[in-house]
Design an enzyme around this catalytic site. Structure first.
Site, PDB file in Angstrom:
ATOM      1  N   ASP A  63       0.867  -1.168   0.000  1.00 55.08           N
ATOM      2  CA  ASP A  63       0.000   0.000   0.000  1.00 55.08           C
ATOM      3  C   ASP A  63       0.915   1.233   0.000  1.00 55.08           C
ATOM      4  OD1 ASP A  63      -2.154   1.701  -0.038  1.00 55.08           O
ATOM      5  OD2 ASP A  63      -3.208   0.780   1.636  1.00 55.08           O
TER       6      ASP A  63
HETATM    7  C1  BGC Z   1      -5.091   3.192   0.195  1.00 52.86           C
HETATM    8  C2  BGC Z   1      -5.223   2.171  -0.918  1.00 52.86           C
HETATM    9  C3  BGC Z   1      -5.087   2.862  -2.259  1.00 52.86           C
HETATM   10  C4  BGC Z   1      -3.765   3.597  -2.298  1.00 52.86           C
HETATM   11  C5  BGC Z   1      -3.495   4.291  -3.620  1.00 52.86           C
HETATM   12  C6  BGC Z   1      -3.873   4.067   0.033  1.00 52.86           C
HETATM   13  O1  BGC Z   1      -3.861   5.111   0.941  1.00 52.86           O
HETATM   14  O2  BGC Z   1      -5.053   2.507   1.430  1.00 52.86           O
HETATM   15  O3  BGC Z   1      -6.442   1.503  -0.824  1.00 52.86           O
HETATM   16  O4  BGC Z   1      -5.188   1.924  -3.284  1.00 52.86           O
HETATM   17  O5  BGC Z   1      -3.753   4.570  -1.266  1.00 52.86           O
HETATM   18  O6  BGC Z   1      -4.338   5.346  -3.821  1.00 52.86           O
END
Ligand code: BGC
Length: 741
Positions: free
Chosen positions: A280
């Protein structure tokens, strides 16, 4: 650069034998790559937006990013990149980098792209896997036509604590429903020409964050992890998900992004997942904040060795992997394995042949047929909780209606985001349909509708209540549009209490005191604890965040063009203090008399009954369904065999409607305490007034498996209860014995 095997066969993720056999080209490419180029294939960035950089926040200037792409130091970009920026970046990668490896363009395509569909939790309320597949497919087509290849969806985290803001992105509290929707969404995103690679996220137990506080530690037993939180991921992997994303939380002290037992032990070794594991957003670097790694170098090493192939946004892999490999701290073979997975993904997406897919034509608009789908999805997501005296449906003529509340009309100083809900990054130009607009479009005489805001979402409006009360007095029926704004759910938007803001509650009390019939239209990204006049309104509709066609869909249901058919994917508790709350809780040692195995065995709080106000699976229709004649094909289910469970469902109401018939079981005695009920299957049934249908489910002994003492799945003979039911706390019950082997 063009690799030998061509693009897409039937699916973007056709991990077919043919594709695998032809990986010689990938091996040849790998052999030509420097260590830095390899690390570059594992380095995913958000696009740079301007001339300035900010290394602390990992924001790169455009010039730096272009230099990175030319040097093969970036595998792809995610979110925010318009078509022209993507085109330019791809040109640099393909034409100006030494090896010409195309970039991957990823995005959070969560509930639609240009066409915004209901939030995933709302869509889960449809209990309609075919619908979920179709909306995912539609979103994928629009995103792919804009040059994206990969979505960071579906989110398959189970959410049993309504305080957690990200429950809005998932399928709710139940394992079976979540598994089925995970598979449908993966299929939808990935199937056919012009799809997207999909990502099951966030691995793992992100929804088990303590106190429902986003990013918090999850401290849960290995049994609950395996029985509740992991199955939807396994289902997504089995459906062919191209990628898995790690979660931000730690699980019992081990941050997910460095959790080798989960990422390699479970995902790779047990489930044989061969796609890409992506971190993530800066989750590798956050190992430092967790106090799990001393610095970036250690964070990169721990993440990579645990099994995370690709680093999102931190740049740590690019920075440290080459030296870690040279220094012998990371095996070169592990680096090759991760790069191979990424190159294979690019190849299966057809990028080596068509790096400019979706980037050659002008920016596409939303597709008109998707708007029709958005209305269908929104209608099917609405849940009717209560309909006292058959107040609904309302007639389209002859009634004076007051529509009151902060969500009555976004055109009146509100925010379109409150119709869309969180994670709408790429909406098309068409304005979403507010409740006021939808009602006006449906009413025979739109002037019979009066719209009053009455209150802000969190703050009272000067004179708001007085205006609302006077409109209510002049109306025959009041529609109260209350609930949560888009800002109140989603990432980092956990709530300490799941009640309505005080200003809205006060508005509801004042309006109800007029004595006019009240229909509450609840906007929400989670289960709420309803109180006072809201709880006691004559009719209550859960409308979540329904997207582009909100107003039309709600009007369709309110005026009876369709019967509501949604069912709660999350239990609505009696009181906020009951959370975390879910129906499938284990039996306790102090059951309340009578000792009926079918009753709720849990102890209770002093102030509240412990039953849900509205249980999981609940939802009324404009029909009236009777459940009768429950029959088992046999009192014993043979070991390894099957049992038929049948019931007759009759619509004794005056309108055609769709019923969602649910099958639950309960294991009376087992070597591990078992939930009071567990959903095992469900079926949707449309019946005309007076019509009956036999619903037949097949139970296999394998359906009765649970995670045993040794953490392996086990099936144990003995007595079971089975229900055919309209919700998790009602239904017809019978029992059967699972025979010993
Ligand atoms: C979130 C993810 C997301 C990623 C990219 C993160 O803060 O937890 O679910 O895909 O950002 O935007």
């Amino acid at each position: 650069m063009a690799l030998g095997v061509t693009a897409l066969c039937c699916s973007v993720w056709c991990a077919s034998a043919a594709a695998a056999a032809d990986d010689a080209d990938i091996e040849a490419l790998l052999a030509r790559m420097t260590l830095e180029e390899k690390a570059g294939q594992l380095n995913l960035y958000a696009p740079a937006s301007g001339a300035l950089s900010n290394p602390a926040l990992h924001i790169r200037s455009l010039a730096e990013q272009e230099a990175d792409i030319r040097a093969g130091r970036v595998t792809g970009l995610f979110n925010g990149a318009g078509q022209a920026a993507k085109r330019r970046a791809q040109q640099l990668a393909v034409r100006e980098s030494r090896l010409g490896i195309p970039l991957l363009f990823a995005a959070d395509v969560i509930h639609g792209f240009r066409t915004v569909f209901p939030v995933p939790l709302a869509e889960a309320a449809s209990w309609d896997t075919d619908l979920a597949e179709r909306t995912a497919r539609a979103a994928a087509l629009e995103a792919a036509a804009d040059g994206f290849h990969w979505t960071f969806a579906p989110m398959v985290d189970i959410a049993r604590d309504a305080r957690w803001g990200r429950g809005v992105e998932g399928a709710g509290e139940d394992v079976l429903l979540a598994r089925r929707l995970a598979q449908a969404r993966v299929r939808g995103f990935q199937s056919g020409e012009g799809g997207l690679a999909s990502t099951a996220k966030h691995f793992a137990a992100y929804g088990a964050a303590e106190g429902g506080l986003d990013y918090n530690s999850a401290d849960l037993s290995p049994r609950t992890l395996r029985e509740v939180y992991l199955p939807p991921f396994k289902a997504a992997v089995e459906a062919g998900a191209a990628a898995v994303m790690t979660s931000f939380n730690d699980v019992a002290g081990i941050p997910s992004n460095a959790n080798r037992e989960l990422l390699t032990g479970v995902l790779r070794d047990e489930w044989r997942f061969d796609g890409v594991v992506v971190s993530d957003y800066t989750a590798d670097e956050e190992l430092i904040a967790h106090g799990f790694a001393a610095d970036g170098r250690e964070a990169a090493r721990l993440s990579f060795l645990a099994g995370v192939d690709m680093s999102m946004q931190s740049g740590l892999y690019l920075l440290h992997l080459p030296a870690l490999v040279q220094g012998g701290e990371v095996p070169a073979a592990r680096l090759d394995e991760a790069v191979r997975r990424v190159l294979r993904l690019k190849k299966r997406l057809g990028l080596f042949e068509q790096p400019f897919r979706g980037l050659e034509a002008p920016e596409p608009a939303a597709r008109p047929e998707h708007r029709t789908l958005a209305r269908e999805a929104a209608r099917k997501s609405v849940v009717l909780l209560r309909n006292q005296g058959g107040l609904l449906p309302l007639p389209k003529a002859g009634l004076r209606i007051a529509l009151i509340g902060p969500f009555a009309d976004e055109a009146d100083g509100g925010s379109a985001a409150d119709l869309f809900g969180p994670w709408t990054l790429f909406p098309g130009r068409a304005a979403p349909v507010s409740l006021a607009q939808g009602l006006r479009d449906a009413l025979s005489d739109p002037s019979t509708l009066k719209v009053v805001k009455g209150s802000g979402v969190n703050e009272p409006l000067p004179g708001g209540i007085a205006a609302a009360v006077s409109a209510a007095r002049r109306a025959d029926v009041v529609l109260l549009a209350l609930g949560e704004s888009a800002q109140m759910s989603g990432e980092a938007r956990s709530r300490a209490g799941i009640t309505l803001p005080a200003a809205q509650q006060a508005l509801a009390e004042a309006v109800a005191a007029t004595g006019k019939p009240v229909v509450v239209l609840l906007r929400n990204g989670r289960a709420l604890a309803l109180e006072g006049a809201v709880r006691d309104a004559q009719a209550l509709l859960v409308t979540w965040f329904l997207g582009l066609e909100t107003g039309h869909a709600v009007a369709d249901v309110l005026f009876g063009d369709v019967s509501p058919s949604g069912r709660l994917p999350v239990s609505f508790p009696q009181a906020a203090g009951q959370v975390p709350y879910h129906y499938a809780h284990r039996r306790t040692g102090r059951p309340l008399p009578p000792q009926d195995p079918g009753s709720d065995f849990k102890t209770r709080y002093i102030e509240t009954p412990n039953e849900a106000l509205y249980p999981f699976g609940h939802g009324l229709t404009y029909g009236r369904f009777d459940y009768e004649a429950l029959q088992l094909s046999h009192p014993r289910l043979p070991w390894g065999g099957t049992l038929q469970v049948k019931a007759r469902i009759t619509n004794r109401g005056a309108r055609e409607a769709e019923e969602t018939v649910q099958l639950y079981v309960h294991d009376r005695v087992a070597s591990v305490t078992r939930p009071v009920r567990e959903l095992k299957d469900f079926r949707k049934l449309r019946l005309a007034p007076g019509a009956s249908a036999e619903v037949e489910f097949t139970l296999r002994s394998a359906d009765l498996a649970f995670i045993g003492r040794d953490l392996q799945p086990v099936v144990e003979p003995g007595l079971f209860d089975v229900w055919v039911a309209p919700s998790a706390t009602q239904g017809l019950r019978a029992s059967f014995e699972l025979a010993a082997p």
